[in-house]
Each structure stands twice: as C-alpha cells, then as structure tokens.
Design a protein around this motif. Structure first.
Motif, PDB file in Angstrom:
ATOM      1  N   ILE A  81       0.773  -1.202  -0.013  1.00 28.32           N
ATOM      2  CA  ILE A  81      -0.029   0.030  -0.019  1.00 28.32           C
ATOM      3  C   ILE A  81       0.974   1.203   0.048  1.00 28.32           C
ATOM      4  O   ILE A  81       1.815   1.161   0.731  1.00 28.32           O
ATOM      5  CB  ILE A  81      -0.884  -0.146   1.323  1.00 28.32           C
ATOM      6  N   ASN A  83       0.709   5.815  -1.311  1.00 18.66           N
ATOM      7  CA  ASN A  83      -0.345   7.142  -1.806  1.00 18.66           C
ATOM      8  C   ASN A  83      -0.247   6.908  -3.123  1.00 18.66           C
ATOM      9  O   ASN A  83       0.888   6.977  -3.990  1.00 18.66           O
ATOM     10  CB  ASN A  83       0.261   8.248  -1.296  1.00 18.66           C
ATOM     11  N   LEU A 118      -4.740   6.665  -2.568  1.00 16.03           N
ATOM     12  CA  LEU A 118      -4.303   5.227  -2.152  1.00 16.03           C
ATOM     13  C   LEU A 118      -3.957   4.522  -3.479  1.00 16.03           C
ATOM     14  O   LEU A 118      -4.924   4.711  -4.448  1.00 16.03           O
ATOM     15  CB  LEU A 118      -5.057   4.537  -1.468  1.00 16.03           C
ATOM     16  N   GLY A 193       2.546   7.579   2.137  1.00 11.76           N
ATOM     17  CA  GLY A 193       2.703   6.340   1.651  1.00 11.76           C
ATOM     18  C   GLY A 193       3.297   5.098   3.005  1.00 11.76           C
ATOM     19  O   GLY A 193       2.955   3.901   2.935  1.00 11.76           O
ATOM     20  N   THR A 208       0.203  10.850   4.956  1.00  6.84           N
ATOM     21  CA  THR A 208      -0.240  11.350   3.660  1.00  6.84           C
ATOM     22  C   THR A 208       0.288  12.781   3.322  1.00  6.84           C
ATOM     23  O   THR A 208       0.658  13.281   2.468  1.00  6.84           O
ATOM     24  CB  THR A 208      -1.653  11.317   3.425  1.00  6.84           C
ATOM     25  N   VAL A 230      -8.317   2.835   4.515  1.00 10.67           N
ATOM     26  CA  VAL A 230      -7.194   2.016   3.677  1.00 10.67           C
ATOM     27  C   VAL A 230      -7.592   0.778   3.474  1.00 10.67           C
ATOM     28  O   VAL A 230      -7.354   0.044   1.966  1.00 10.67           O
ATOM     29  CB  VAL A 230      -5.903   2.183   4.533  1.00 10.67           C
TER      30      VAL A 230
END
Length: 242
Positions: A81, A83, A118, A193, A208, A230
């Motif tokens: 995961i 940004n 995301l 991120g 972020t 998320v």
C-alpha cells in the motif's frame, strides 16, 4: 497577522530535499545533543516489527521527472500500500520498490484510487516482505502513542514517535476532502505512503500530508488516511486487479 497555513502531500519530487538542515547518512552535526526522554519499551518493540515491512517507493517518469515516497506490505502475496500522489508526481512512470535490505524490485501497479489517494503495488514473491498487521477499525484513540515509519528525504527506515492528536480531522488535498488521523509524530517529504502504527505495531493509518506555515516544513501537525478507509480501498483494488 497569522501566517498562511497550508496542507501539503509528502512525496519527494526529483530527489530534492526541502530547505533546512539535512544530515548525511554517515554523520551527525557537532555539539552536545539534547537529552531525550525515555522511550517506552513497547514502542521499541513496535519499531522492530514494523521497519522490515516498510519500503521506499521510487517512480521515474517521462522527461526525467521522478518522485519518491514510502509503502508497506499488507499481505503474504506481496501487495504494498502507498499513496497515489507519489505515482502522479512521478508522471505515472515505472515504479521501483527498495526493500530495507537494499534490494530493488520492479513493482506492478495493481490499481489506483486517486480520490482516496491510495494505490496498491505488487512485487515478486522473492521479495519476502513481512506483512504488517492492521488495527481494528474504530479502535484508535486520541492520545495513544504512535510511530511514523518511512523514507523521509530519502532516509529509509526512519522512525519517529508521537501521539494521535485528533481523529476525523477534515483535510483538503487538491480537489478532494479527506477524513484523517492527526498526529504530532514528525513526518516530512518522502514519508507519504508509509504506515502510522500504534504501540502494538498495528497500522492505524497511511501517512499522507502535513500542515505547514508559509511552506516552511513540518510544524508537528501531520495527517494519515485512517485504516478503515485504507483497508476498504485496498481490498477493492486487490479484488479487481489480483
């Protein structure tokens, strides 16, 4: 007169560092360091569990444009995961992930959700990243200690500590409004991120943005996308993209 307060995303663009003093990786400034408060043992343990699952995200775009940030492994399939604005600032170029041990892998972009800021990446199984546990939605509390982990200013594996300052803070980034976790843990360009984790090493949000006065860097007000959003977004992206 009050100085202008702005909220800015935290990708590092073209490898540049913001103004101010930046330490090299090999040295430290002279002088006598200030005494630091004792660090709770559970935070030391949480940092040790978290750092191995956090990566640097490097994006090379057209015309030499580039951007960098952070990301973290979310499952044993090596999904990461991060940004979306990191990919956008790199002009959607090729994505490379650098692991804590220095190995680099070309990353597949599984999917992106710009409105949520995301994105999900994927690296080969040989990367062997350890997935970070996610906190239960709704379990985060104001005042609890947290750690921000990532690669601020190109310094991988950086850990800073703070508390959850507020929940459900409304923050505007670009054209979109976000409900964010506010923290005073120090976060800077390149932290985008990366995970914000609690004292149990569970991810409570994705770092972020920061508030800044007249563009002069972090003032101890940072924002993370909450883990419930998320998880929902990542599950949707992974379900569609594999």
């Amino acid at each position: 007169m009050l100085a202008a307060l702005a909220v800015v995303a935290l990708a590092t663009v073209s490898g540049g560092a913001a103004g101010g003093w930046v330490a090299s990786r090999d040295g430290a400034p002279g002088g006598t360091p200030a005494s630091a408060a004792p660090v709770p043992a559970e935070l030391v343990t949480a940092a040790g569990k978290t750092v191995p699952g956090v990566v640097s995200v490097l994006v090379g775009g057209a015309g030499g444009a580039s951007a960098s940030g952070s990301g973290f492994a979310v499952d044993d399939q090596q999904h990461i995961i991060t940004n979306d604005h990191i990919l956008a600032k790199g002009r959607n170029g090729s994505v490379t992930v650098e692991l804590p041990d220095g190995r680099r892998f070309a990353a597949e972009v599984v999917g992106r959700e710009p409105r949520s800021d995301l994105a999900v990446l994927k690296v080969p199984p040989s990367a062997g990243l350890a997935a970070l546990p996610l906190a239960k939605p709704g379990a985060t509390r104001v005042g609890e200690p947290v750690l921000a982990v990532g690669s601020p200013l190109g310094l991988p594996g950086t850990v800073t500590a703070g508390i959850v300052s507020a929940l459900d803070r409304q923050v505007r980034l670009g054209d979109n409004r976000h409900s964010a976790v506010q923290t005073d843990a120090s976060i800077n360009p390149g932290n985008s991120g990366g995970p914000l984790v609690n004292a149990r090493g569970e991810v409570v949000g994705v770092n972020t943005a920061i508030a800044t006065i007249d563009g002069n860097g972090s003032i101890g007000i940072g924002f993370a996308i909450p883990i419930d959003q998320v998880q929902q977004t990542a599950d949707t992206i992974i379900g569609k993209g594999g």
